[in-house]
Design an enzyme around this catalytic site. Structure first.
Site: not given
Ligand code: SAH
Length: 251
Positions: A35, A57, A174
């Protein structure tokens, strides 16, 4: 011979936050489907003869849709390959890991899950914010702001979120672009507009940026600072602990 699909959590951004088991699977994989939010350094761990597929994506501009990703995983595993599906954070936290696991199940493809460090907990931690803290927050709630709250089909129950905010911390994934509307709904449902809140962009990485304010002020501060996804928002009293001495990473 049937191969296998392993859904691996890559962690939130800092490449050191993948698990030992996840890294081991990544190094063994014949095929890696990854991803957009996966730390680029982790891709260096992929075998040079392995097939690597960017399923990234981008918002608005989908490269591979979910059905195409599922079909790809099933196809390669069906050829007897060890397929690693590398996902940001944890595969089962807004990661569609459940959908991919079910697709494998339906196709008779064996699969495993290697959980990851989710951004929902680790990104606040790198900003110096614990999601729970004795006497301040005895629960935390992770929710998505992906849906436009003004849409009638939005499934977010703001009264339930307001109740959760009385118990502890809210973590919004998100939702940067809808924050203004989400904050208004929370305030209308009874959450105090003065509740401390912050937004973290690219948390756990060198580019980490934090905007701190209150539920009432944060959306406007974000607009002014030009904060972009990936970002998450933390709402609750534990946000105060950042300036009280827990802000370790940015030092
Ligand atoms: N499966 C992932 C989340 C996927 S949804 C998890 O467990 O972390 C993607 C969202 O995660 C982004 O839109 C943001 O809100 C958050 N996110 C993921 N990585 C991030 C980062 N390094 N800093 C801030 N927000 C993050």
């Amino acid at each position: 011979m049937t191969g296998k699909v392993i859904l691996v959590g890559a962690g939130p951004g800092d490449p050191g936050l993948i698990t030992v088991k996840g890294l081991d699977a990544l190094r063994k994989a014949d095929v890696v489907v990854y991803d957009r939010l996966v730390a680029p350094q982790l891709l260096d761990e992929i075998r040079s003869d392995a097939e690597r597929i960017d399923a990234g994506k981008l918002p608005q501009k989908h490269r591979l849709d979910q059905a195409e990703i599922n079909a790809l995983l099933i196809d390669r595993a069906g050829q007897g390959k060890l397929v690693v599906r590398l996902k940001g954070g944890d595969p089962f936290v807004f990661g569609r890991g459940g959908e991919e696991g079910l697709a494998c199940h339906a196709a008779g493809i064996p699969f495993e899950i290697i959980p990851g460090v989710t951004s929902a907990i680790a990104v606040p931690a790198y900003a110096g914010v614990p999601v729970t803290h004795r006497q301040i927050a005895s629960a935390f709630t992770v929710f998505t702001g992906h849906e436009d709250p003004s849409k009638p089909e939005s499934s977010i129950d703001y009264d339930a979120l307001a109740a959760a905010a009385r118990l502890g911390t809210l973590v919004l994934l998100m939702g940067v672009s809808h924050l203004s509307e989400i904050a208004s709904r929370l305030i209308a449902a009874g959450v105090n507009a003065d509740t401390p809140a912050l937004c973290i962009e690219w948390g756990t990485t060198e580019q980490q940026r934090v905007v701190e304010g209150t539920l009432g002020t944060l959306a406007q501060q974000i607009a002014q600072s030009g904060l972009q996804p990936p970002a998450l928002t933390v709402i609750g009293e534990t946000v105060r602990l950042r300036s009280a001495g827990l802000n370790w990473f940015e030092k």
